[in-house]
Design an enzyme around this catalytic site. Structure first.
Site, PDB file in Angstrom:
ATOM      1  N   LYS A  26       0.826  -1.203   0.000  1.00  0.00           N
ATOM      2  CA  LYS A  26       0.000   0.000   0.000  1.00  0.00           C
ATOM      3  C   LYS A  26       0.862   1.256   0.000  1.00  0.00           C
ATOM      4  O   LYS A  26       0.640   2.183  -0.802  1.00  0.00           O
ATOM      5  CB  LYS A  26      -0.927  -0.004   1.205  1.00  0.00           C
ATOM      6  CG  LYS A  26      -1.917   1.150   1.237  1.00  0.00           C
ATOM      7  CD  LYS A  26      -2.882   1.023   2.409  1.00  0.00           C
ATOM      8  CE  LYS A  26      -3.791  -0.164   2.237  1.00  0.00           C
ATOM      9  NZ  LYS A  26      -4.781  -0.284   3.337  1.00  0.00           N
ATOM     10  N   ARG A  95      -3.662   2.868   8.550  1.00  0.00           N
ATOM     11  CA  ARG A  95      -3.963   1.608   7.862  1.00  0.00           C
ATOM     12  C   ARG A  95      -2.715   0.733   7.774  1.00  0.00           C
ATOM     13  O   ARG A  95      -1.596   1.234   7.736  1.00  0.00           O
ATOM     14  CB  ARG A  95      -4.474   1.879   6.441  1.00  0.00           C
ATOM     15  CG  ARG A  95      -5.828   2.558   6.343  1.00  0.00           C
ATOM     16  CD  ARG A  95      -6.212   2.724   4.876  1.00  0.00           C
ATOM     17  NE  ARG A  95      -7.594   3.155   4.703  1.00  0.00           N
ATOM     18  CZ  ARG A  95      -7.966   4.427   4.587  1.00  0.00           C
ATOM     19  NH1 ARG A  95      -7.058   5.383   4.647  1.00  0.00           N
ATOM     20  NH2 ARG A  95      -9.236   4.744   4.421  1.00  0.00           N
ATOM     21  N   GLY A 104      -8.433  -7.393   4.277  1.00  0.00           N
ATOM     22  CA  GLY A 104      -9.310  -7.646   5.422  1.00  0.00           C
ATOM     23  C   GLY A 104      -8.650  -8.351   6.584  1.00  0.00           C
ATOM     24  O   GLY A 104      -9.292  -8.568   7.620  1.00  0.00           O
ATOM     25  N   MET A 106      -5.864  -7.351   8.346  1.00  0.00           N
ATOM     26  CA  MET A 106      -5.302  -6.483   9.384  1.00  0.00           C
ATOM     27  C   MET A 106      -6.191  -5.262   9.584  1.00  0.00           C
ATOM     28  O   MET A 106      -7.210  -5.117   8.910  1.00  0.00           O
ATOM     29  CB  MET A 106      -3.858  -6.108   9.014  1.00  0.00           C
ATOM     30  CG  MET A 106      -2.908  -7.294   9.113  1.00  0.00           C
ATOM     31  SD  MET A 106      -1.207  -6.895   8.704  1.00  0.00           S
ATOM     32  CE  MET A 106      -1.311  -6.685   6.931  1.00  0.00           C
ATOM     33  N   ARG A 339      -3.729  -1.581  -6.074  1.00  0.00           N
ATOM     34  CA  ARG A 339      -2.933  -2.794  -5.901  1.00  0.00           C
ATOM     35  C   ARG A 339      -3.315  -3.777  -7.004  1.00  0.00           C
ATOM     36  O   ARG A 339      -4.351  -3.613  -7.659  1.00  0.00           O
ATOM     37  CB  ARG A 339      -3.185  -3.422  -4.529  1.00  0.00           C
ATOM     38  CG  ARG A 339      -4.625  -3.812  -4.270  1.00  0.00           C
ATOM     39  CD  ARG A 339      -4.850  -4.189  -2.823  1.00  0.00           C
ATOM     40  NE  ARG A 339      -6.261  -4.433  -2.546  1.00  0.00           N
ATOM     41  CZ  ARG A 339      -6.774  -4.561  -1.325  1.00  0.00           C
ATOM     42  NH1 ARG A 339      -5.990  -4.459  -0.269  1.00  0.00           N
ATOM     43  NH2 ARG A 339      -8.063  -4.782  -1.154  1.00  0.00           N
ATOM     44  N   HIS A 455      -3.257 -42.761  -0.215  1.00  0.00           N
ATOM     45  CA  HIS A 455      -3.721 -43.568  -1.346  1.00  0.00           C
ATOM     46  C   HIS A 455      -4.924 -42.902  -2.010  1.00  0.00           C
ATOM     47  O   HIS A 455      -4.992 -42.761  -3.237  1.00  0.00           O
ATOM     48  CB  HIS A 455      -4.082 -44.975  -0.864  1.00  0.00           C
ATOM     49  CG  HIS A 455      -4.655 -45.847  -1.950  1.00  0.00           C
ATOM     50  ND1 HIS A 455      -6.017 -45.947  -2.183  1.00  0.00           N
ATOM     51  CD2 HIS A 455      -4.060 -46.630  -2.868  1.00  0.00           C
ATOM     52  CE1 HIS A 455      -6.228 -46.765  -3.198  1.00  0.00           C
ATOM     53  NE2 HIS A 455      -5.056 -47.198  -3.629  1.00  0.00           N
ATOM     54  N   SER A 771      13.868 -42.688 -13.276  1.00  0.00           N
ATOM     55  CA  SER A 771      12.667 -41.931 -12.939  1.00  0.00           C
ATOM     56  C   SER A 771      12.587 -41.848 -11.424  1.00  0.00           C
ATOM     57  O   SER A 771      12.487 -42.870 -10.741  1.00  0.00           O
ATOM     58  CB  SER A 771      11.417 -42.626 -13.498  1.00  0.00           C
ATOM     59  OG  SER A 771      10.269 -41.863 -13.200  1.00  0.00           O
ATOM     60  N   CYS A 839       8.516 -39.021 -11.350  1.00  0.00           N
ATOM     61  CA  CYS A 839       7.143 -39.514 -11.508  1.00  0.00           C
ATOM     62  C   CYS A 839       6.361 -39.486 -10.201  1.00  0.00           C
ATOM     63  O   CYS A 839       5.266 -40.017 -10.119  1.00  0.00           O
ATOM     64  CB  CYS A 839       7.132 -40.924 -12.103  1.00  0.00           C
ATOM     65  SG  CYS A 839       7.962 -42.155 -11.083  1.00  0.00           S
ATOM     66  N   TYR A 859      12.289 -34.615 -18.187  1.00  0.00           N
ATOM     67  CA  TYR A 859      10.839 -34.493 -18.130  1.00  0.00           C
ATOM     68  C   TYR A 859      10.350 -34.628 -16.699  1.00  0.00           C
ATOM     69  O   TYR A 859      11.061 -35.100 -15.813  1.00  0.00           O
ATOM     70  CB  TYR A 859      10.159 -35.566 -19.001  1.00  0.00           C
ATOM     71  CG  TYR A 859      10.332 -36.980 -18.486  1.00  0.00           C
ATOM     72  CD1 TYR A 859       9.452 -37.515 -17.543  1.00  0.00           C
ATOM     73  CD2 TYR A 859      11.384 -37.777 -18.917  1.00  0.00           C
ATOM     74  CE1 TYR A 859       9.625 -38.797 -17.045  1.00  0.00           C
ATOM     75  CE2 TYR A 859      11.560 -39.061 -18.431  1.00  0.00           C
ATOM     76  CZ  TYR A 859      10.676 -39.569 -17.490  1.00  0.00           C
ATOM     77  OH  TYR A 859      10.853 -40.835 -16.991  1.00  0.00           O
TER      78      TYR A 859
END
Length: 889
Positions: A26, A95, A104, A106, A339, A455, A771, A839, A859
């Site tokens: 701000k 502020r 909202g 603080m 902002r 799982h 992998s 993976c 990858y």
């Protein structure tokens, strides 16, 4: 530490947006707007360094008070008013302002400087007693709740009583005399609640308000917000002190908030709300019903045009959507804040693409401006935001999306009910691999136990199913077919809705919205693919998953788990008989029955991924997972004996129990599984390899291009891989001779244990690819059981800042990452052509994807619905590297 206080006024600001870390968002933006010549109420910012200093030392810097007085004198000069002056009083607001917006979270205090003397000066200045006493009652009310900690409702009750006694509905209908009475009643409330008077000294008011705003950095709501949004605690907040401008001085005044574009849809139009004759909190607090900002064009056409011109200028300057606040005082417009506007991911994607088309930003800026992790929300159903909800409980948002259906408590029941076309939610204490068929047909999964990588969570994400895991508030009694929560009982057939994006469990069936990836989304993904060099593959176990993965941009399959295929109702009996076989011959007999089924599984996946590599992991879990649960089997035998059932049936069950007992392990995760199965029961791996390559052969003979690759799990020693590699090649050669084809294939291993990373140079000599299975690698590096840790102590570790993130959600780059990097480097040292990927579920988490790019992987592989996230994160990693290279040059 440098200066603590920074002044700003129109055409003059001591700071800029480059000082966001010091001035907070701000304060930095107020200074920037001031330097741009935009009319902002003059003021000063007390830096975030003061907040950090106070937190560390429990006192303020020695010269802070003098710096505040010096800057207060500056705003007195530009305003031609004096703070605390009885004839010409200056009023200010205080502020908060962290470096990242925390809307909202603080506190704010307005109208500081008013007391029983200075209100006389305000009356002289304005000639408007109603306005003066309205400002005074607002100060006392806000000061009492924010600074003194009195419940805001107590002030509201007095306000409502006052309106009721004078038979008016709105605050603005109260007269000056009514408000003057209210001021005295508010003062008495403070005396009653705090046994102290409302402070009449303006400097004491300012000092106390400053303390309260700094303290609001550590309120529960602010701490929770920082935790959710991963905002570091040590950043602290700045405090902004500004001259008050008033929107409640009559119908030529007003206040409002807005966005330069619609934050929900991304449409290019000014969007927001305003009120005439009101102060800012009236709009956000819902005290009065605000009007659409478009109406301001009729109420104040000149002001509306000026507001549009200024806010569009700000959007062009910041090259992003702006969220702004404004006040109109006696026909003069002031910008109180700007902002970066928070927006839905749908809006973010559209805005990014539109701004590229408008020439405001380039493609690279568009890609960097999107938060990759949010893309998943575009691909799942979501709760209708306008629907009324009765939230029963909250668990972990394990797999995003929304799903509604009737409750079932077993996988078999889920299959049975869905055959009639009914939609179900599978509710379990926790799921296991033998629930896979029920999970496949359910709309969503709800578990009372387990974490984000349990799982249920992993499988649900792979299937694109909504899942709420670890919802401990629900008490599941599967045998009774019910669960309870907050005194309510839910049975099979009752409707519930899951919100996997937030973790909410909702009573009844709630309307959902189906995803429709937009043209802008497709365009954004194309731009990402143009830039990224890191490949993106999918974890997919079925043709359906493979098809969805390819639709979402997968460049192959990085992990196909074959064990899930064994749980099908048509094959589980063969699997169990194979496991219970007394010798190799009997085992091979059952495997022969499984082979054609496996072949069809692989054939479907290879077809969907034609022309792309498909890595198939051979059987990984311990064999006992395919057999009945030991405790359930024991109870069944006891029940049969109690009922004097058939002795032959009891004996069969006893034999099964004996075999299950023989296969039980104290720690199955580190037991007889993975390549250890392949070494001791080579016929299992041989059957799977033959099924893969017979499927591939049939497709090759049809003229299709397929590229199967075999991954051998849990290798820790090069000899393990050497033996199984030779064994695999022998089977492949047999199929080549039998079918008259030549395969293009690779054989590699999953690196998922620390020793494999340490000995990667030796293992790589037997591998075509590595992998990294980072789920198990994280468990074995930390010495954790994933499900136990997430349910018992990991939350405490994160709360106490022992760990910054759950290591099963975000890759632990310091520990696990070091092993990954070591394994990659050592592997390529002896095998320069080694292909390396990941993976684990980390393959779809943005910061982990960027780490994988940084260590030189080829990858990443992740669940189908996380593929767009990985594609964007990979592009962002490349762009960040390019930027760092330019800086270095």
């Amino acid at each position: 530490m440098g200066g603590y206080v920074y002044f700003f006024a129109q055409n003059r600001g001591d700071g800029s947006t480059k000082m966001r870390n010091i001035l907070g968002g701000k304060g930095a933006n107020l200074a920037e707007m001031a330097n741009l010549g935009i009319r902002v109420p003059p003021g000063f910012t007390i830096s975030t360094e003061v907040c950090t200093y106070y937190t560390q030392n429990h006192r303020y810097p020695e010269n802070l008070e003098a710096a505040i007085r010096e800057n207060l004198n500056k705003i007195e000069k530009v305003s031609h008013k004096r703070f605390g002056d009885a004839h010409n009083p200056l009023l200010v607001s205080v502020r908060s302002g962290a470096r990242i917006s925390m809307p909202g979270m603080m506190d704010t205090v307005l109208n500081l400087g008013l007391n029983d003397d200075t209100i006389k000066g305000l009356l002289e200045q304005t000639g408007n007693p109603r306005f003066a006493y309205d400002v005074y009652r607002r100060l006392i009310q806000m000061f009492g709740s924010v600074v003194l900690g009195i419940e805001g409702e107590k002030f509201e009750e007095l306000l409502e009583e006052k309106k009721k006694s004078h038979q008016v509905k709105e605050d603005i209908d109260l007269t000056a005399e009514n408000l003057k009475e209210l001021v005295e009643e508010f003062k008495k409330l403070i005396e009653k609640e705090k046994r102290t008077e409302f402070p009449q000294d303006p400097f004491k008011q300012l000092d106390m308000a400053k303390d309260a705003v700094f303290a609001s950095w550590n309120t529960k709501r602010a701490i929770n917000y920082r935790k959710i949004n991963k905002i570091p605690e040590h950043w602290g907040t700045a405090v902004n002190v500004q001259i008050m401008v008033f929107g409640n001085m009559g119908n030529d005044s007003g206040t409002g908030v807005g966005f330069t574009r619609d934050p929900a849809t991304g449409e290019k139009k000014i969007y927001g709300e305003y009120l005439l004759n009101a102060q800012g909190e009236d709009v956000v607090a819902g005290i009065r019903t605000p009007l659409p900002l478009s109406n301001l064009k009729e109420d104040m056409p000149r002001i509306f045009d000026e507001l549009v011109e200024i806010t569009q200028r700000l959007e062009r300057h910041y090259k992003d959507v702006q969220d702004f606040e404004f006040t109109i005082e006696k026909g003069k417009l002031y910008l109180l804040q700007t902002r970066t506007g928070k927006r839905t991911i749908q809006a973010a994607v559209k805005i990014a693409c539109d701004m590229v088309e408008e020439g405001l930003i380039d493609k690279e800026e568009a890609l960097m401006g999107i938060e990759a992790s949010q893309l998943e929300q575009l691909l799942h159903p979501r709760i209708d935001p306008d629907a009324e909800l009765e939230v029963l409980a909250e668990g972990l948002p394990a797999s995003p999306g929304a799903a509604a259906g009737t409750i079932v408590f077993t996988a078999d029941r889920a299959v049975e009910i869905t055959q009639d076309g009914e939609k179900v939610i599978l509710v379990r204490k926790e799921t296991s691999p033998d629930d896979i068929h029920g999970m496949a047909v359910a709309q969503g999964i709800l578990t009372a136990r387990g974490g984000m990588t349990s799982h249920a969570a992993v499988v649900a994400r792979g299937m694109g199913k909504c899942c709420v895991a670890g919802c401990e508030a629900i008490k599941v009694e599967e045998k009774k077919g019910m669960f309870t929560v907050n005194g309510l009982v839910f049975k099979e057939g009752d409707f519930i809705t899951l919100d996997g994006t937030t973790g909410r469990v909702i009573k009844g069936e709630v309307p959902t919205l189906e995803p429709e990836p937009s043209d802008e989304f497709k365009k954004l993904m194309e731009w990402a693919d143009e830039i990224r060099t890191l490949g993106v593959r999918a974890n997919a176990d079925t043709p359906k998953d493979a098809k969805k993965a390819r639709e979402l941009g997968a460049e192959g399959i990085g992990l196909c788990r074959t064990e899930h295929m064994f749980f099908g109702e048509d094959r589980l009996p063969f699997v169990q008989r194979m496991i219970l076989a007394e010798d190799k011959e009997e085992r091979e007999k059952e495997l022969e029955k499984l082979e054609p089924m496996q072949k069809e599984d692989f054939k479907g996946i290879l077809i969907e991924m034609e022309g792309l590599p498909v890595i198939i992991r051979l059987l990984d879990p311990p064999l006992h997972e395919f057999l009945p649960n030991y405790e359930d089997l024991l109870l069944e035998i006891n029940k049969l004996e109690f009922q004097n059932s058939d002795k032959k049936k009891i004996e069969e069950k006893r034999e099964l129990l004996q075999r299950v007992t023989g296969l039980r392990e104290m720690n199955p995760m580190l037991g007889h599984r993975g390549c250890r199965l392949g070494i001791t029961f080579p016929e299992v791996y041989n059957m799977q390899t033959r099924a893969v390559f017979e499927a591939a052969a049939e497709l090759l003979l049809e003229g299709r291009k397929v590229y199967p690759e075999i991954m051998i799990p849990l290798v820790v020693h090069e000899r393990e891989l050497s033996i199984l590699r030779r064994q695999t090649i022998e089977v492949i050669k047999e199929v080549e001779r039998e079918k008259g084809v030549d395969f293009k294939y690779k054989i590699g291993t999953m690196i998922e244990l620390p020793r494999a990373c340490l000995c990667a140079d030796k293992i790589a000599q037997e591998a075509d690819f590595f992998s990294f299975g980072t789920n198990d690698l994280t468990q074995t590096t930390f010495g954790l059981s994933r499900d136990d840790a997430e349910g018992k102590f990991l939350p405490a570790y994160i709360k106490k800042k022992i760990l910054r993130d759950d290591p099963f959600q975000v890759l632990d780059q310091t520990g696990v990452g070091q092993l990954v990097e070591m394994g990659t480097q050592r592997g390529r040292k002896t095998n320069p052509d080694l292909e390396v990927g990941i993976c684990g579920e980390h393959g779809g988490e943005p910061s982990s994807v960027k780490f994988c790019y940084g260590v030189g992987m080829d990858y990443v592989s992740c669940s189908p619905y996380r593929i767009p996230i990985a594609r964007l994160a990979a592009a962002q990693a490349k762009l960040e590297e390019n930027r760092n290279t330019k800086k270095a040059d």
